[in-house]
Design a protein around this motif. Structure first.
Motif, PDB file in Angstrom:
ATOM      1  N   GLU A 129       0.677  -1.079   0.144  1.00  0.00           N
ATOM      2  CA  GLU A 129      -0.037  -0.029   0.238  1.00  0.00           C
ATOM      3  C   GLU A 129       0.740   1.252   0.250  1.00  0.00           C
ATOM      4  N   LEU A 130       2.120   1.235   0.534  1.00  0.00           N
ATOM      5  CA  LEU A 130       3.091   2.329   0.759  1.00  0.00           C
ATOM      6  C   LEU A 130       3.491   2.626  -0.781  1.00  0.00           C
ATOM      7  N   LEU A 131       3.762   1.490  -1.409  1.00  0.00           N
ATOM      8  CA  LEU A 131       4.307   1.573  -2.639  1.00  0.00           C
ATOM      9  C   LEU A 131       3.297   2.317  -3.743  1.00  0.00           C
ATOM     10  N   GLN A 132       2.056   1.797  -3.397  1.00  0.00           N
ATOM     11  CA  GLN A 132       1.062   2.253  -4.209  1.00  0.00           C
ATOM     12  C   GLN A 132       0.550   3.646  -3.993  1.00  0.00           C
ATOM     13  N   GLY A 133       1.089   4.319  -2.698  1.00  0.00           N
ATOM     14  CA  GLY A 133       0.775   5.333  -2.184  1.00  0.00           C
ATOM     15  C   GLY A 133      -0.732   5.520  -1.568  1.00  0.00           C
ATOM     16  N   HIS A 134      -1.029   4.407  -1.156  1.00  0.00           N
ATOM     17  CA  HIS A 134      -2.152   4.293  -0.114  1.00  0.00           C
ATOM     18  C   HIS A 134      -1.813   4.728   1.153  1.00  0.00           C
ATOM     19  N   SER A 135      -2.732   5.206   2.077  1.00  0.00           N
ATOM     20  CA  SER A 135      -2.610   5.417   3.397  1.00  0.00           C
ATOM     21  C   SER A 135      -3.686   4.708   4.145  1.00  0.00           C
ATOM     22  N   SER A 136      -3.623   4.373   5.243  1.00  0.00           N
ATOM     23  CA  SER A 136      -4.684   3.657   5.864  1.00  0.00           C
ATOM     24  C   SER A 136      -5.764   4.324   6.495  1.00  0.00           C
ATOM     25  N   LYS A 137      -5.314   5.685   6.568  1.00  0.00           N
ATOM     26  CA  LYS A 137      -6.334   6.619   6.863  1.00  0.00           C
ATOM     27  C   LYS A 137      -7.393   7.051   5.581  1.00  0.00           C
ATOM     28  N   ASN A 138      -6.930   6.740   4.372  1.00  0.00           N
ATOM     29  CA  ASN A 138      -7.588   7.163   3.276  1.00  0.00           C
ATOM     30  C   ASN A 138      -8.199   5.951   2.542  1.00  0.00           C
ATOM     31  N   LYS A 139      -9.395   5.484   3.197  1.00  0.00           N
ATOM     32  CA  LYS A 139     -10.148   4.239   2.969  1.00  0.00           C
ATOM     33  C   LYS A 139     -11.549   4.621   2.690  1.00  0.00           C
ATOM     34  N   VAL A 140     -12.199   4.023   1.572  1.00  0.00           N
ATOM     35  CA  VAL A 140     -13.754   4.335   1.451  1.00  0.00           C
ATOM     36  C   VAL A 140     -14.196   3.095   1.443  1.00  0.00           C
ATOM     37  N   TYR A 141     -15.726   3.135   1.625  1.00  0.00           N
ATOM     38  CA  TYR A 141     -16.319   1.993   1.466  1.00  0.00           C
ATOM     39  C   TYR A 141     -16.767   1.821  -0.092  1.00  0.00           C
ATOM     40  N   THR A 142     -16.808   0.305  -0.207  1.00  0.00           N
ATOM     41  CA  THR A 142     -17.235  -0.219  -1.686  1.00  0.00           C
ATOM     42  C   THR A 142     -18.855  -0.335  -1.513  1.00  0.00           C
ATOM     43  N   ALA A 143     -19.431  -0.887  -2.696  1.00  0.00           N
ATOM     44  CA  ALA A 143     -20.817  -1.065  -2.645  1.00  0.00           C
ATOM     45  C   ALA A 143     -21.034  -2.345  -1.686  1.00  0.00           C
ATOM     46  N   ARG A 144     -20.191  -3.337  -1.552  1.00  0.00           N
ATOM     47  CA  ARG A 144     -20.295  -4.382  -0.893  1.00  0.00           C
ATOM     48  C   ARG A 144     -20.110  -4.230   0.564  1.00  0.00           C
ATOM     49  N   GLY A 145     -19.664  -3.187   0.937  1.00  0.00           N
ATOM     50  CA  GLY A 145     -19.311  -2.894   2.435  1.00  0.00           C
ATOM     51  C   GLY A 145     -18.021  -3.128   2.989  1.00  0.00           C
ATOM     52  N   SER A 146     -17.095  -3.484   1.897  1.00  0.00           N
ATOM     53  CA  SER A 146     -15.777  -3.708   2.504  1.00  0.00           C
ATOM     54  C   SER A 146     -14.935  -2.428   2.048  1.00  0.00           C
ATOM     55  N   THR A 147     -13.729  -2.241   2.528  1.00  0.00           N
ATOM     56  CA  THR A 147     -12.915  -0.892   2.496  1.00  0.00           C
ATOM     57  C   THR A 147     -11.872  -1.115   1.331  1.00  0.00           C
ATOM     58  N   ARG A 148     -11.476   0.044   0.435  1.00  0.00           N
ATOM     59  CA  ARG A 148     -10.530  -0.078  -0.303  1.00  0.00           C
ATOM     60  C   ARG A 148      -9.852   1.287  -0.205  1.00  0.00           C
ATOM     61  N   PRO A 149      -8.426   1.377  -0.430  1.00  0.00           N
ATOM     62  CA  PRO A 149      -7.796   2.593  -0.288  1.00  0.00           C
ATOM     63  C   PRO A 149      -7.994   3.417  -1.399  1.00  0.00           C
ATOM     64  N   ILE A 150      -7.718   4.755  -1.437  1.00  0.00           N
ATOM     65  CA  ILE A 150      -7.967   5.893  -2.333  1.00  0.00           C
ATOM     66  C   ILE A 150      -6.654   5.958  -2.610  1.00  0.00           C
ATOM     67  N   SER A 151      -6.340   6.090  -4.179  1.00  0.00           N
ATOM     68  CA  SER A 151      -4.824   6.216  -4.551  1.00  0.00           C
ATOM     69  C   SER A 151      -4.476   7.691  -4.299  1.00  0.00           C
ATOM     70  N   SER A 152      -3.370   7.758  -4.166  1.00  0.00           N
ATOM     71  CA  SER A 152      -2.803   9.255  -3.954  1.00  0.00           C
ATOM     72  C   SER A 152      -1.929   9.578  -5.339  1.00  0.00           C
ATOM     73  N   LYS A 153      -1.818  10.891  -5.404  1.00  0.00           N
ATOM     74  CA  LYS A 153      -1.216  11.355  -6.568  1.00  0.00           C
ATOM     75  C   LYS A 153       0.474  11.248  -6.688  1.00  0.00           C
ATOM     76  N   HIS A 154       0.924  10.715  -5.198  1.00  0.00           N
ATOM     77  CA  HIS A 154       2.310  11.043  -4.829  1.00  0.00           C
ATOM     78  C   HIS A 154       2.812   9.521  -4.465  1.00  0.00           C
ATOM     79  N   THR A 155       2.900   8.393  -5.212  1.00  0.00           N
ATOM     80  CA  THR A 155       3.351   7.304  -5.176  1.00  0.00           C
ATOM     81  C   THR A 155       4.648   7.299  -4.982  1.00  0.00           C
ATOM     82  N   LEU A 156       5.246   6.247  -4.446  1.00  0.00           N
ATOM     83  CA  LEU A 156       6.660   6.040  -4.675  1.00  0.00           C
ATOM     84  C   LEU A 156       7.158   5.599  -5.921  1.00  0.00           C
TER      85      LEU A 156
END
Length: 159
Positions: A129-156
């Motif tokens: 997730e760090l390599l993809q630029g995701h943060s554990s703070k930046n998560k949203v719910y999907t239609a099924r109720g699970s969570t997924r990270p939001i991509s950042s514009k500043h990935t490693l």
């Protein structure tokens, strides 16, 4: 005499091999050696398959000699029967006790390895997730109720 001694002898051998494989598996987790982990998993599965066959064979023998119930054989029935036998069954009692001790040891080692594996998986997920630029703070719910990270514009990977 009931021919179950060879079954317990082989079960004991399998449990010793399994214990050794579990030790090697833990070392492979520490070394992050995926090839060794896969190879050890295959070896463990082979041993467990053989152990299941031996257990089925043992139950069939006990049913054949009318020691346990045909419809619902239990380990307690066998242990109760074994406790009532004379000293000619001492070898079977000893082997069974050794197998139970080895089995308990294997369970402890397997649970330890599962915790190590779980920790490694969490760490790898976090690093990914760090390599993809995701943060554990930046998560949203999907239609099924699970969570997924939001991509950042500043990935490693883009840096």
């Amino acid at each position: 005499m009931i021919p179950i001694t060879p079954i317990f002898v082989r079960s004991k051998e399998i449990l010793k091999e399994l214990s050794s494989l579990l030790d090697k598996e833990r070392l492979a987790y520490g070394a992050l050696d995926s090839d060794a982990i896969i190879n050890l998993s295959e070896q463990k599965q082979t041993l467990l398959d053989e152990m299941n066959l031996l257990n089925e064979k043992r139950i069939n023998i006990l049913i054949k000699f009318d020691i346990v119930d045909r419809k619902q054989p239990t380990e307690e029935e066998f242990k109760s029967w074994l406790a009532l036998q004379d000293s000619s069954m001492d070898e079977v009692r000893l082997l069974m006790q050794e197998c139970e001790t080895l089995l308990q040891s294997c369970k402890v080692k397997n649970n330890t390895n599962a915790r190590v594996l779980n920790t490694l998986q969490k760490r790898n997920k976090h690093l990914f997730e760090l390599l993809q630029g995701h943060s554990s703070k930046n998560k949203v719910y999907t239609a099924r109720g699970s969570t997924r990270p939001i991509s950042s514009k500043h990935t490693l990977g883009r840096a």
